[in-house]
Scaffold this motif. Structure first.
Motif, PDB file in Angstrom:
ATOM      1  N   ASN A   1      -0.570   8.677   8.459  1.00  0.00           N
ATOM      2  CA  ASN A   1       0.805   8.184   8.390  1.00  0.00           C
ATOM      3  C   ASN A   1       1.095   7.444   7.098  1.00  0.00           C
ATOM      4  OD1 ASN A   1       2.387   8.605  11.120  1.00  0.00           O
ATOM      5  ND2 ASN A   1       0.255   8.224  11.680  1.00  0.00           N
ATOM      6  N   ILE A   2       0.089   6.787   6.537  1.00  0.00           N
ATOM      7  CA  ILE A   2       0.278   6.120   5.246  1.00  0.00           C
ATOM      8  C   ILE A   2       0.494   7.150   4.143  1.00  0.00           C
ATOM      9  CG2 ILE A   2      -0.865   4.713   3.478  1.00  0.00           C
ATOM     10  CD1 ILE A   2      -2.311   3.270   5.831  1.00  0.00           C
ATOM     11  N   LEU A   3      -0.298   8.230   4.173  1.00  0.00           N
ATOM     12  CA  LEU A   3      -0.236   9.232   3.114  1.00  0.00           C
ATOM     13  C   LEU A   3       0.912  10.216   3.281  1.00  0.00           C
ATOM     14  CD1 LEU A   3      -4.010  10.202   2.635  1.00  0.00           C
ATOM     15  CD2 LEU A   3      -2.596   8.828   1.105  1.00  0.00           C
ATOM     16  N   HIS A   4       1.250  10.546   4.513  1.00  0.00           N
ATOM     17  CA  HIS A   4       2.148  11.675   4.728  1.00  0.00           C
ATOM     18  C   HIS A   4       3.476  11.326   5.377  1.00  0.00           C
ATOM     19  CE1 HIS A   4      -1.056  14.262   3.401  1.00  0.00           C
ATOM     20  NE2 HIS A   4      -1.867  13.824   4.342  1.00  0.00           N
ATOM     21  N   THR A   5       3.777  10.036   5.547  1.00  0.00           N
ATOM     22  CA  THR A   5       5.094   9.635   6.028  1.00  0.00           C
ATOM     23  C   THR A   5       5.600   8.485   5.170  1.00  0.00           C
ATOM     24  OG1 THR A   5       4.555   7.829   7.591  1.00  0.00           O
ATOM     25  CG2 THR A   5       4.218  10.087   8.374  1.00  0.00           C
ATOM     26  N   GLU A   6       6.857   8.141   5.373  1.00  0.00           N
ATOM     27  CA  GLU A   6       7.449   7.018   4.645  1.00  0.00           C
ATOM     28  C   GLU A   6       7.536   5.777   5.524  1.00  0.00           C
ATOM     29  OE1 GLU A   6      11.193   8.528   3.371  1.00  0.00           O
ATOM     30  OE2 GLU A   6      10.328   9.873   1.863  1.00  0.00           O
ATOM     31  N   GLN A   7       6.841   5.791   6.658  1.00  0.00           N
ATOM     32  CA  GLN A   7       6.875   4.643   7.553  1.00  0.00           C
ATOM     33  C   GLN A   7       6.205   3.426   6.916  1.00  0.00           C
ATOM     34  OE1 GLN A   7       6.476   5.831  11.976  1.00  0.00           O
ATOM     35  NE2 GLN A   7       5.161   7.270  10.897  1.00  0.00           N
ATOM     36  N   ASN A   8       6.742   2.250   7.206  1.00  0.00           N
ATOM     37  CA  ASN A   8       6.140   1.034   6.667  1.00  0.00           C
ATOM     38  C   ASN A   8       5.027   0.547   7.592  1.00  0.00           C
ATOM     39  OD1 ASN A   8       7.315  -0.502   8.815  1.00  0.00           O
ATOM     40  ND2 ASN A   8       9.217  -0.742   7.651  1.00  0.00           N
ATOM     41  N   VAL A   9       4.364  -0.530   7.180  1.00  0.00           N
ATOM     42  CA  VAL A   9       3.210  -1.030   7.921  1.00  0.00           C
ATOM     43  C   VAL A   9       3.587  -1.413   9.346  1.00  0.00           C
ATOM     44  CG1 VAL A   9       1.530  -2.916   8.066  1.00  0.00           C
ATOM     45  CG2 VAL A   9       1.945  -1.772   5.881  1.00  0.00           C
ATOM     46  N   ASN A  10       4.719  -2.061   9.527  1.00  0.00           N
ATOM     47  CA  ASN A  10       5.144  -2.464  10.869  1.00  0.00           C
ATOM     48  C   ASN A  10       5.340  -1.253  11.780  1.00  0.00           C
ATOM     49  OD1 ASN A  10       5.139  -5.161  10.151  1.00  0.00           O
ATOM     50  ND2 ASN A  10       7.315  -5.197   9.632  1.00  0.00           N
ATOM     51  N   GLN A  11       5.949  -0.211  11.236  1.00  0.00           N
ATOM     52  CA  GLN A  11       6.210   0.991  12.032  1.00  0.00           C
ATOM     53  C   GLN A  11       4.917   1.712  12.407  1.00  0.00           C
ATOM     54  OE1 GLN A  11       8.849   2.641   9.061  1.00  0.00           O
ATOM     55  NE2 GLN A  11      10.640   2.393  10.410  1.00  0.00           N
TER      56      GLN A  11
ATOM     57  N   HIS B   1     -12.142  -1.670   8.034  1.00  0.00           N
ATOM     58  CA  HIS B   1     -12.799  -0.363   8.124  1.00  0.00           C
ATOM     59  C   HIS B   1     -12.661   0.487   6.864  1.00  0.00           C
ATOM     60  CE1 HIS B   1     -13.917  -0.672  12.361  1.00  0.00           C
ATOM     61  NE2 HIS B   1     -12.766  -1.289  12.538  1.00  0.00           N
ATOM     62  N   THR B   2     -11.803   0.095   5.939  1.00  0.00           N
ATOM     63  CA  THR B   2     -11.633   0.886   4.712  1.00  0.00           C
ATOM     64  C   THR B   2     -11.886   0.090   3.437  1.00  0.00           C
ATOM     65  OG1 THR B   2      -9.265   0.394   4.467  1.00  0.00           O
ATOM     66  CG2 THR B   2      -9.869   2.269   5.881  1.00  0.00           C
ATOM     67  N   GLY B   3     -11.871  -1.221   3.552  1.00  0.00           N
ATOM     68  CA  GLY B   3     -12.074  -2.053   2.370  1.00  0.00           C
ATOM     69  C   GLY B   3     -10.813  -2.329   1.581  1.00  0.00           C
ATOM     70  N   GLU B   4      -9.675  -1.858   2.067  1.00  0.00           N
ATOM     71  CA  GLU B   4      -8.411  -2.113   1.381  1.00  0.00           C
ATOM     72  C   GLU B   4      -7.271  -2.150   2.394  1.00  0.00           C
ATOM     73  OE1 GLU B   4      -7.877   1.054  -1.458  1.00  0.00           O
ATOM     74  OE2 GLU B   4      -8.442   2.584  -0.013  1.00  0.00           O
ATOM     75  N   THR B   5      -6.166  -2.773   1.999  1.00  0.00           N
ATOM     76  CA  THR B   5      -5.009  -2.868   2.890  1.00  0.00           C
ATOM     77  C   THR B   5      -4.268  -1.534   2.895  1.00  0.00           C
ATOM     78  OG1 THR B   5      -3.472  -3.561   1.166  1.00  0.00           O
ATOM     79  CG2 THR B   5      -4.756  -5.303   2.272  1.00  0.00           C
ATOM     80  N   PRO B   6      -3.384  -1.320   3.879  1.00  0.00           N
ATOM     81  CA  PRO B   6      -2.579  -0.090   3.873  1.00  0.00           C
ATOM     82  C   PRO B   6      -1.785   0.094   2.577  1.00  0.00           C
ATOM     83  CG  PRO B   6      -2.432  -1.140   6.016  1.00  0.00           C
ATOM     84  CD  PRO B   6      -3.170  -2.093   5.131  1.00  0.00           C
ATOM     85  N   HIS B   7      -1.233  -1.009   2.037  1.00  0.00           N
ATOM     86  CA  HIS B   7      -0.479  -0.922   0.779  1.00  0.00           C
ATOM     87  C   HIS B   7      -1.391  -0.495  -0.363  1.00  0.00           C
ATOM     88  CE1 HIS B   7       3.353  -2.348   2.248  1.00  0.00           C
ATOM     89  NE2 HIS B   7       2.802  -3.438   2.765  1.00  0.00           N
ATOM     90  N   GLN B   8      -2.575  -1.051  -0.429  1.00  0.00           N
ATOM     91  CA  GLN B   8      -3.521  -0.694  -1.484  1.00  0.00           C
ATOM     92  C   GLN B   8      -3.940   0.772  -1.366  1.00  0.00           C
ATOM     93  OE1 GLN B   8      -6.416  -3.748  -0.627  1.00  0.00           O
ATOM     94  NE2 GLN B   8      -5.709  -5.072  -2.292  1.00  0.00           N
ATOM     95  N   PHE B   9      -4.151   1.214  -0.130  1.00  0.00           N
ATOM     96  CA  PHE B   9      -4.542   2.607   0.104  1.00  0.00           C
ATOM     97  C   PHE B   9      -3.435   3.559  -0.347  1.00  0.00           C
ATOM     98  CE2 PHE B   9      -4.731   6.342   2.943  1.00  0.00           C
ATOM     99  CZ  PHE B   9      -6.007   6.791   2.641  1.00  0.00           C
ATOM    100  N   ARG B  10      -2.186   3.252  -0.003  1.00  0.00           N
ATOM    101  CA  ARG B  10      -1.063   4.104  -0.396  1.00  0.00           C
ATOM    102  C   ARG B  10      -0.871   4.078  -1.915  1.00  0.00           C
ATOM    103  NH1 ARG B  10       4.182   3.325   3.096  1.00  0.00           N
ATOM    104  NH2 ARG B  10       3.434   5.164   4.250  1.00  0.00           N
ATOM    105  N   ASN B  11      -0.970   2.898  -2.508  1.00  0.00           N
ATOM    106  CA  ASN B  11      -0.789   2.791  -3.955  1.00  0.00           C
ATOM    107  C   ASN B  11      -1.880   3.516  -4.735  1.00  0.00           C
ATOM    108  OD1 ASN B  11       1.558   1.286  -3.698  1.00  0.00           O
ATOM    109  ND2 ASN B  11       0.488  -0.690  -3.804  1.00  0.00           N
TER     110      ASN B  11
END
Length: 273
Positions: free
Chosen positions: A229-239, A259-269
């Protein structure tokens, strides 16, 4: 809002289908397949095949085997040549064709076999296509026979590469359920109840089969769904947190980073800048 779609290329009364690749250069949006397996053989062509969070460069002849619920997308850069074979598990009679089901289960999490060196597979797939199109009285018997040979060849290639996993029917059923169940439960006991077993038995079965407990598989699936969902949608973290049944977004961010070593924002960026 861009969301991940679920496609079903089989009609409601269909359990099996085989087609050739259309001779066009195209790309597809990331999507899941609902309730059926998809075996893809690419004899010719160039491009990329994104499966879950891995983007494979197509190296022909190439073979992919997608399980129900897996996410993928295509980006061809030249005209492909090959076959797409789709079937539901109920197409295989669990009594008469138990060997085929066992072959499929033994493939475990196998997704791809590249550097394919058995030229007879393309011939087998063409024979399956002709049997499917002929719709004769014995067509299904022919197809089932060819499938037995086809999966035996795939299994042989997988054994050579050391990619076969140990068989455990309970764990297999759990992993199939986990891949398709929406929303994802967070607790082993919820899946154990659906599978009519105990959490302890489910954990032991998965540990023996895969080296991981059921709880570890649940966490991995949650991370995978989050990445999807982070990579393939435009949903934000709350959603995304709400979609995955987390109590609050801060706990989801903490879980993802653990589990990944980075935040969702860092992963998307990192993927999109």
């Amino acid at each position: 809002m861009l969301t991940i779609s679920t496609k079903n290329k089989l009609e409601s009364n269909e359990q099996f289908k085989i087609t050739r690749f259309k001779p066009i250069i195209k790309s597809t949006k990331p999507h899941k397949h609902q309730g059926y397996y998809e075996l893809i053989f690419i004899a010719e062509g160039e491009g990329f095949h994104w499966i879950e969070t891995v983007n494979y460069k197509i190296l022909t002849p190439d073979l992919f085997f997608l399980k129900p619920g897996q996410l993928h997308s295509w980006q061809f850069t030249s005209i492909p040549k090959g076959y797409v074979l789709m079937f539901k598990e109920e197409y295989i009679d669990e009594i008469k064709e138990i060997k085929i089901l066992q072959q499929i289960k033994r493939l475990g999490e196998l997704t791809r076999i590249n550097e394919w060196n058995d030229q007879t597979v393309e011939i087998i797939l063409e024979d399956i296509l002709q049997a499917y199109k002929s719709n004769l009285e014995n067509s299904e018997d022919l197809i089932k026979g060819y499938l037995r040979v086809l999966f035996a060849k795939i299994e042989g290639q997988a054994i050579q590469k050391g990619e076969i996993t140990k068989e455990s029917p309970l764990c297999d059923r759990f992993l199939n359920l986990l891949a398709q169940h929406t929303p994802i439960f967070h607790k082993v006991q919820d899946y154990a109840q659906l599978l009519q077993t105990s959490p302890q038995n489910l954990n032991q079965s998965c540990k023996k089969s895969t080296g991981k407990t059921a709880s570890e598989h649940i966490k991995a699936q949650l991370v995978l769904e989050a990445k999807r969902n982070i990579l393939h949608t435009e949903q934000n973290v709350n959603q995304i947190a709400e979609l995955l049944q987390f109590n609050d977004s801060s706990y989801f961010v903490k879980f993802f980073k653990q589990h990944t070593g980075e935040t969702p924002h860092q992963f998307r960026n990192r993927h999109f800048g």
